[in-house]
Design a protein around this motif. Structure first.
Motif, short mmCIF file in Angstrom:
data_model
loop_
_atom_site.label_atom_id
_atom_site.label_comp_id
_atom_site.label_asym_id
_atom_site.label_seq_id
_atom_site.Cartn_x
_atom_site.Cartn_y
_atom_site.Cartn_z
N ARG A 63 19.12 -9.90 54.37
CA ARG A 63 20.12 -8.92 53.40
C ARG A 63 20.89 -7.78 54.06
N ARG A 64 20.15 -7.16 54.68
CA ARG A 64 20.36 -5.97 55.53
C ARG A 64 21.48 -6.23 56.53
N MET A 65 21.16 -7.44 57.21
CA MET A 65 22.06 -8.12 58.36
C MET A 65 23.40 -8.23 57.85
N SER A 66 23.39 -8.72 56.41
CA SER A 66 24.93 -8.99 56.03
C SER A 66 25.52 -7.61 55.56
N ARG A 67 24.77 -6.64 55.78
CA ARG A 67 25.25 -5.19 55.65
C ARG A 67 25.16 -4.72 54.11
N GLU A 68 24.45 -5.21 53.34
CA GLU A 68 23.89 -4.98 52.09
C GLU A 68 23.20 -3.56 52.20
N PRO A 69 23.79 -2.42 51.53
CA PRO A 69 23.31 -1.26 51.61
C PRO A 69 21.39 -1.01 51.32
N LEU A 70 20.56 -0.65 52.16
CA LEU A 70 19.49 -0.55 51.90
C LEU A 70 19.07 -0.07 50.42
N GLN A 71 19.96 0.80 49.96
CA GLN A 71 19.51 1.34 48.61
C GLN A 71 19.56 0.09 47.59
N TYR A 72 20.50 -0.89 47.81
CA TYR A 72 20.68 -2.04 46.85
C TYR A 72 19.48 -2.84 46.79
N ILE A 73 19.08 -3.02 48.27
CA ILE A 73 18.15 -4.12 48.42
C ILE A 73 16.60 -3.36 47.69
N MET A 74 16.52 -2.32 47.97
CA MET A 74 15.42 -1.59 47.47
C MET A 74 15.29 -1.17 46.07
N GLY A 75 16.47 -1.08 45.73
CA GLY A 75 16.86 -0.75 44.09
C GLY A 75 16.65 0.68 43.75
N THR A 76 16.63 1.52 44.70
CA THR A 76 16.81 3.00 44.59
C THR A 76 17.28 3.68 45.52
N ALA A 77 17.73 4.89 44.95
CA ALA A 77 18.23 5.87 46.09
C ALA A 77 17.71 7.14 45.74
N PRO A 78 17.59 8.14 46.83
CA PRO A 78 17.01 9.40 46.45
C PRO A 78 18.21 10.34 46.36
N PHE A 79 18.18 11.10 45.34
CA PHE A 79 18.95 12.28 45.03
C PHE A 79 18.34 13.44 44.58
N TYR A 80 18.72 14.54 45.08
CA TYR A 80 18.02 15.90 44.98
C TYR A 80 16.53 15.71 44.62
N GLY A 81 15.65 15.03 45.53
CA GLY A 81 14.20 14.83 45.21
C GLY A 81 13.66 13.84 44.11
N ARG A 82 14.68 13.25 43.68
CA ARG A 82 14.07 11.95 42.80
C ARG A 82 14.85 10.84 43.25
N GLY A 122 24.28 8.10 37.03
CA GLY A 122 23.85 9.34 36.06
C GLY A 122 23.24 10.46 37.03
N CYS A 123 23.45 10.55 38.25
CA CYS A 123 22.53 11.12 39.07
C CYS A 123 22.94 12.71 38.93
N ILE A 124 24.20 13.17 38.92
CA ILE A 124 24.60 14.55 38.47
C ILE A 124 24.28 15.02 37.11
N LEU A 125 24.52 14.30 36.07
CA LEU A 125 23.97 14.70 34.74
C LEU A 125 22.48 14.88 34.80
N LEU A 126 21.90 13.92 35.12
CA LEU A 126 20.42 13.92 34.87
C LEU A 126 19.49 14.89 35.78
N THR A 127 20.09 15.06 36.95
CA THR A 127 19.64 16.25 37.87
C THR A 127 19.96 17.50 37.29
N LEU A 128 20.96 17.74 36.73
CA LEU A 128 21.34 19.15 36.09
C LEU A 128 20.37 19.44 34.74
N LEU A 129 20.04 18.23 34.07
CA LEU A 129 19.35 18.51 32.66
C LEU A 129 17.80 18.64 33.32
N LEU A 130 17.65 18.21 34.32
CA LEU A 130 16.01 18.07 34.77
C LEU A 130 15.85 19.52 35.53
N GLU A 131 16.87 20.05 36.11
CA GLU A 131 16.70 21.23 36.98
C GLU A 131 17.24 22.46 36.31
#
Ligand code: GLN
Length: 279
Positions: A63-82, A122-131
């Motif tokens: 999947r990664r060799m087809s250039r699918e982003p790592l984050q889609y393969i793993m199903g998560t992406a880090p943002f502001y520590g979460r 939702g990464c911007i909104l949720l981060t602001l609500l949590l921080e």
């Protein structure tokens, strides 16, 4: 095959396919496929990789060799520590967007109402609500059902309370807010074709394409934002590195004051912030 061999084999496969960051990605996929922590992997280099994990690892490498982003393969992406859940159809949170978070956090006060347009994961909104301070009230909007689904799942997973509304910018938004944020699509249509394969072939075009001059969403947002902000409320928009002066002028011509362009950690223009109508 041992873990060590699997790692060097996987790195070689990704490298051959022209995948950027092959070492990092092969390690991440090996950890993901084997369910191991990085510490455990370091202690198990010489051990045999179990058959099922090997099979899974090879599948993920393909999947990664087809250039699918790592984050889609793993199903998560880090943002502001979460970790945020992501899937095809939803823009992957970018490190650059943390600039917007840093820019607005100092302005948040208890009980403020925040509207995040083009919310995506939702990464911007949720981060602001949590921080931010206690009692913030958050609304996220997006035109994409897939984005809203993902944003709601992230809210649940991160134990944040927010309302997510399907809306073409302000179309279905009611009431007024203390802060409006957005990371709208801002890439010029003619540039899309030259983006990395990971972006142009896998990420949603609707989250990237900002029209011929890349500024269409800023015009639309800033035309209407004033009627959804209380006096003295703020707007903070992520921008592309070469859009600072254009977006600042649009903001000023729509009646915002103290418009300022903010830089990211690479020293590039990354956000514009302004105040509505204060006396
Ligand atoms: N920063 C993203 C990229 O470079 C673009 C996000 C957007 O258009 N809002 O791919």
């Amino acid at each position: 095959m041992t873990f060590k061999e699997a790692l060097s084999e996987g790195t070689g496969m990704l490298r051959k396919a022209g995948v950027p960051g092959a070492d990092y990605d092969a390690r991440a996929l090996l950890l993901f496929a084997s369910g191991m922590s990085i510490e455990k992997l370091a202690a198990s280099y010489g051990a045999e990789l179990p058959g099922a994990a090997m099979k899974q690892y090879l599948h993920l490498l393909q999947r990664r060799m087809s250039r699918e982003p790592l984050q889609y393969i793993m199903g998560t992406a880090p943002f502001y520590g979460r970790d945020f859940l992501v899937q095809r159809g939803v823009l992957i949170p970018r490190f650059d967007t943390e600039t917007l978070i840093e820019a607005v956090l100092p302005y948040l006060k208890p009980m403020m109402r925040i509207l995040d347009l083009c919310t995506g994961s939702g990464c911007i909104l949720l981060t602001l609500l949590l921080e931010g301070p206690e009692g913030l009230e958050g609304t996220g909007s997006d035109i994409s059902e897939e984005a809203l689904y993902c944003a709601r799942k992230n809210a649940e997973q991160l134990h944040a309370e927010a309302a997510f509304v399907k809306s073409d910018l302000f179309e279905s938004i009611e009431g007024s807010f203390d802060l409006i944020t957005a990371n709208p699509p801002y890439i010029r249509s003619s540039v899309i074709g030259s983006l990395e394969a990971e972006v142009k072939e896998f990420e949603p075009l609707t989250a990237l394409d900002g029209s011929e001059d890349g500024l269409e969403f800023y015009r639309r947002i800033l035309r209407e934002a004033g009627s959804h902000l209380r006096d003295g409320g703020r707007i903070a928009l992520e921008i592309g590195f070469d859009q600072g002066s254009d977006v600042k002028s649009i903001m000023e011509s729509e009646g915002f004051r103290d418009a300022a362009v903010l830089k990211d950690l690479a020293g590039l223009d990354r956000a514009v912030i302004g105040v509505w109508n204060y006396v």
